[in-house]
Enzyme design. Structure first.
Site, mmCIF file in Angstrom:
data_model
loop_
_atom_site.group_PDB
_atom_site.id
_atom_site.type_symbol
_atom_site.label_atom_id
_atom_site.label_comp_id
_atom_site.label_asym_id
_atom_site.label_seq_id
_atom_site.Cartn_x
_atom_site.Cartn_y
_atom_site.Cartn_z
ATOM 1 N N ARG A 51 5.763 16.198 -16.486
ATOM 2 C CA ARG A 51 5.234 16.431 -17.837
ATOM 3 C C ARG A 51 5.956 15.651 -18.920
ATOM 4 N NH1 ARG A 51 4.109 22.873 -16.718
ATOM 5 N NH2 ARG A 51 2.664 22.385 -15.005
ATOM 6 N N HIS A 97 -9.482 1.284 -1.040
ATOM 7 C CA HIS A 97 -9.332 2.104 0.163
ATOM 8 C C HIS A 97 -10.658 2.109 0.917
ATOM 9 C CE1 HIS A 97 -5.479 3.603 -1.126
ATOM 10 N NE2 HIS A 97 -5.405 4.435 -0.111
ATOM 11 N N GLU A 156 -10.787 3.987 6.376
ATOM 12 C CA GLU A 156 -9.889 5.091 6.737
ATOM 13 C C GLU A 156 -10.787 6.326 6.858
ATOM 14 O OE1 GLU A 156 -7.741 7.025 3.628
ATOM 15 O OE2 GLU A 156 -6.036 7.576 4.881
ATOM 16 N N GLY A 174 -9.122 8.045 -2.458
ATOM 17 C CA GLY A 174 -9.795 9.332 -2.308
ATOM 18 C C GLY A 174 -10.543 9.421 -0.990
ATOM 19 N N HIS A 193 0.848 -1.201 0.000
ATOM 20 C CA HIS A 193 0.000 0.000 0.000
ATOM 21 C C HIS A 193 0.878 1.243 0.000
ATOM 22 C CE1 HIS A 193 -3.409 2.499 2.109
ATOM 23 N NE2 HIS A 193 -2.903 3.101 1.045
ATOM 24 N N ASP A 251 2.131 4.209 2.641
ATOM 25 C CA ASP A 251 1.064 5.037 2.065
ATOM 26 C C ASP A 251 1.611 6.178 1.200
ATOM 27 O OD1 ASP A 251 -1.600 5.526 1.569
ATOM 28 O OD2 ASP A 251 -2.022 6.537 3.456
HETATM 29 N N1 ADE Z 1 -4.460 9.055 -1.909
HETATM 30 C C1 ADE Z 1 -3.214 9.198 -1.439
HETATM 31 N N2 ADE Z 1 -3.159 8.898 -0.123
HETATM 32 C C2 ADE Z 1 -4.421 8.530 0.241
HETATM 33 C C3 ADE Z 1 -5.009 8.115 1.445
HETATM 34 N N3 ADE Z 1 -4.299 7.983 2.578
HETATM 35 N N4 ADE Z 1 -6.340 7.830 1.447
HETATM 36 C C4 ADE Z 1 -7.059 7.967 0.327
HETATM 37 N N5 ADE Z 1 -6.552 8.346 -0.836
HETATM 38 C C5 ADE Z 1 -5.240 8.628 -0.893
HETATM 39 ZN ZN ZN Z 2 -3.509 4.977 0.539
#
Ligand code: ADE
Ligand code: ZN
Length: 322
Positions: A66, A194, A197, A165, A15, A275
């Site tokens: 880019r 995800h 969280e 997200g 992750h 993360d």
């Molecule tokens: N994008 C990057 N880090 C994230 C996180 N901790 N939770 C959700 N989306 C993410």
């Molecule tokens: Zn994450």
């Protein structure tokens, strides 16, 4: 186990977001090359007032990438980072919505990452698979479009469909994305979600039941529901836990309050990950160290968690089946 022994222990990182791997110096140099002003001084660049502000910052930073070479270099640099933490393999999340300069050219973006990961592997660094991610706020049609592309491209670097997200803002969206995730699964892609969280245990249930999640990113708030913990144990679902990220983003006030040990001792297949390591200011060895220090993990426990990371890694599964 000391840090050198921890580093030498074979493990996988399951992750981590490529978007979260840009150090301040790299961003300063990318911004200068792109002729863009920094939103704040370099010293304060990683200061965010909200989770959404953090996600917007990811789009600003990735928008600076880019050229093919810059994108390839970002991929190579992640493999170096993974290897420095003793990871032999990794599954890296990339959310195309953050990489604004590549809108309409996902093929080019994936080719550049593949170039960097391939070069890293040739240099003996960690082997890395890509998990392409939907943003929670996107529509079902946008998710379907991404999945169409993934099925059509069948790119050997891509191991999974992901979703990330802010679920606090999006609300429960499992139904919206169910058919895209189902098609991805039927096409042989893994699915990582995800949940647990910015959502509670309901998000984890939706991930399992509506999105067919093979793995859950975070998943720590499952601990709030014994039924959800039981479901994770029964299914053997791997959790990609990121302790320091959860503290930095304010989910828990300190390590003592973090539920990783409660989940592990209940029989959940927890793993330890970074993360967004640049922003969180951490690395893989430090994440294991924090758990050892806070929860008294023995060498056997550390080995079990590392083994769970290898067993839960899509890239290793993919390379083993070749
Ligand atoms: N994008 C990057 N880090 C994230 C996180 N901790 N939770 C959700 N989306 C993410
Ligand atoms: Zn994450």
């Amino acid at each position: 186990m000391n840090d050198d022994e921890l580093r030498a222990l074979p493990k996988a990182e399951v992750h981590v977001h490529l978007e979260g791997c840009f150090e301040v110096d790299t961003l300063v140099s990318l911004a200068s090359n792109a002729g863009e002003a920094l939103p704040r001084s370099p010293e304060r660049l990683f200061e965010f007032t909200s989770f959404d502000g953090f996600l917007e910052f990811l789009s600003w930073s990735c928008g600076l990438v880019r050229s093919f070479d810059d994108a390839s270099q970002a991929a190579y640099a992640y493999a170096e980072r993974a290897s420095a933490g003793g990871a032999i393999a990794a599954d890296v999340i990339v959310n195309p919505t953050h990489w604004g300069s590549w809108r309409g050219d996902l093929t080019g973006l994936v080719s550049a990452f593949d170039d960097g990961f391939g070069a890293a592997e040739a240099d003996g660094l960690a082997t890395v698979g890509l998990c392409l991610s939907v943003m929670r706020q996107q529509s079902g049609a946008e998710a379907a479009e991404l999945v169409d592309w993934m099925i059509e491209a069948r790119h050997p670097r891509i191991v999974a469909l992901s979703i990330d997200g802010n679920e606090k803002l999006s609300g429960r969206t499992g139904r919206r994305f169910a058919s895209a995730f189902e098609r991805a699964g039927a096409a042989g892609l893994r699915r990582t979600v995800h949940a647990g969280e910015s959502s509670g245990p309901d998000g984890v249930i939706d991930a399992l039941e509506l999105l067919g999640a093979d793995r859950i990113d975070h998943g720590v708030r499952s601990v709030e529901s014994p039924e959800v913990v039981e479901a994770l144990v029964e299914r053997g679902t791997t959790l990609g836990v990121c302790p320091s990220s959860n503290l930095v983003l304010g989910l828990y006030p300190d390590m003592a309050s973090h539920p990783i040990e409660q989940l592990r001792s209940a029989g959940v297949a927890v793993t330890v990950n970074t993360d967004d390591p640049a922003f969180v200011g951490t690395d893989l060895v430090r994440e294991y160290r924090r758990c050892i220090e806070e929860f008294g993990w023995t060498d056997d426990t550390v080995r079990e968690v590392a083994a769970a990371s290898l067993a839960g890694c899509f890239q290793l599964e993919r390379t083993a089946s070749r």
